[in-house]
Enzyme design. Structure first.
Site, PDB file in Angstrom:
ATOM      1  N   PHE A   7      -7.268  -6.938   4.048  1.00 18.79           N
ATOM      2  CA  PHE A   7      -6.411  -5.865   3.530  1.00 18.79           C
ATOM      3  C   PHE A   7      -7.236  -4.646   3.108  1.00 18.79           C
ATOM      4  CE2 PHE A   7      -4.612  -3.765  -0.192  1.00 18.79           C
ATOM      5  CZ  PHE A   7      -3.318  -3.484   0.194  1.00 18.79           C
ATOM      6  N   ASP A   8      -8.317  -4.873   2.368  1.00 19.30           N
ATOM      7  CA  ASP A   8      -9.159  -3.764   1.883  1.00 19.30           C
ATOM      8  C   ASP A   8      -9.701  -2.929   3.035  1.00 19.30           C
ATOM      9  OD1 ASP A   8      -9.042  -5.945  -0.015  1.00 19.30           O
ATOM     10  OD2 ASP A   8     -10.503  -4.852  -1.218  1.00 19.30           O
TER      11      ASP A   8
END
Length: 408
Positions: A201-202
């Protein structure tokens, strides 16, 4: 809330801090032992060192132990602490849900183990609060970062970031440090496009931000590895490789609206300065004129003093050469504010170029005068040389100003 049915008990336990500037989300899964001490430490640090209203959101994603009960007890104990519960696992899912539900203008998250020194929190979010930057990340890979961790994790982290540079052309240095922040308005535009719900996600969020022309601020951090970390490195690495492939394909095929995002969110390119008087020009002209008056007087005195012994042309050459060298040195220091020896040779070379042009103007003027008038008197020679020197002075100013970087 997303309305997906994945969250429960979240809204009623949200912190009641309507004016909070910062919402720090702590995503957790089965952290009943560490959650209490870490949240209390984070709350104490923010209360003492953070100069704006804040809230802390514990995002419990599908814990099967007493983590949710601990989080709810913390919310009852500490002002500004709230709880958000999700029935499905995934750090990315927890962050998307918590950030989407927050009313704070600046959103952050950190790992529950607080491996990152909290002294970096204010430097992390300050550029977002001021509007200078759009996202901010802590980096363990800067030269000034201080990191304590095992060799295996160090190699994996550096290899992953090198892989990102080679495949997705990223410019940020540390995609996986669990210490990041984003402006809420930017999050609202990017989060719907981020597909990953886990550890990738990051990276996906940062790549989208970079491709959209957003400014990513990096803060070197002090970081101590948590020896009790339960991250499965092999499974995470495999998921990250799949995420890189998926994101790379989406960027190549145009499936992601990067151009629209850049137009909507990206910072406008720096516009060239308007066609007007450059900054510092009036002051530089005044100083240059004063130096020019002194140089012209010195030139005329030298010319008159040596004219009888050397003749007109040799006297003109000598007087012009001596005053040209002195003129460049004085203008470099007084007019353009340049000190030290840096580029001094280049500046004097430009001064000698101006001298050559000046010599051509003055010598040519004398030659024309003598060809027309035969044997002109000394006052007429001086008058012609003054006029030629004025033209040479204009050329000298233009050349020196261009060569000395328009210093004002």
């Amino acid at each position: 809330m997303t309305g997906s049915g994945e969250t429960r008990a979240g809204l009623r336990a949200r912190p009641t801090v309507p004016t909070a500037v910062l919402d720090v989300v702590v995503p957790v899964h089965n952290e009943e032992v560490d959650l209490g001490p870490c949240v209390r430490r984070l709350h104490a640090h923010l209360s003492e060192h953070f100069p704006y209203p804040f809230q802390i959101t514990v995002a419990d994603n599908a814990s099967t132990d007493a983590t949710l009960a601990v989080a709810e007890a913390l919310a009852a104990e500490l002002p500004g602490v709230g709880v958000l519960h999700l029935d499905a696992k995934g750090r990315g899912r927890a962050l998307r849900t918590a950030w989407s539900a927050s009313d704070a203008p600046v959103l952050a998250y950190m790992d529950v183990d607080l491996s990152t020194d909290l002294a970096a929190l204010l430097p992390l979010v300050a550029p977002l609060i001021s509007g200078h930057s759009d996202l901010a990340i802590g980096t363990r890979l800067a030269r000034t970062s201080r990191v304590v961790r095992g060799a295996k994790r160090e190699v994996v982290s550096r290899a992953y970031n090198l892989l990102l540079r080679g495949t997705l052309a990223v410019r940020f240095s540390d995609a996986q440090c669990g210490f990041k922040a984003i402006r809420a308005d930017v999050a609202r535009s990017l989060l719907p496009l981020v597909q990953d719900t886990g550890w990738f996600f990051d990276t996906e969020l940062l790549v989208l931000a970079q491709r959209s022309g957003l400014r990513i601020h990096e803060v070197p951090v002090d970081w101590v590895d948590d020896p009790d970390s339960r991250v499965d490195i092999l499974a995470t690495a495999y998921a990250d490789l799949r995420g890189i492939g998926r994101l790379g394909r989406a960027l190549l095929t145009g499936a992601l609206p990067v151009a629209q995002l850049r137009e909507q969110l990206g910072r406008a390119p720096l516009a060239p300065p308007p066609a007007r008087v450059p900054v510092g020009l009036p002051r530089q002209l005044a100083r240059f004129a004063a130096v020019g008056v002194v140089s012209t007087l010195a030139y005329l005195l030298l010319f008159v003093a040596t004219r009888g012994a050397l003749g007109a042309q040799p006297a003109n050459l000598l007087a012009l050469l001596l005053t040209a060298v002195a003129n460049t040195a004085v203008n470099r220091r007084v007019t353009f504010g340049i000190t030290g020896r840096r580029h001094a040779g280049r500046h004097h070379a430009q001064g000698l170029l101006a001298f050559a042009l000046g010599l051509g103007l003055t010598s040519g003027s004398l030659a024309v005068l003598h060809a027309v008038a035969g044997s002109p008197g000394r006052p007429l020679e001086v008058a012609v040389l003054v006029a030629a020197n004025l033209a040479a002075t204009v050329l000298r100013f233009v050349l020196l100003r261009l060569g000395m970087h328009h210093r004002g």
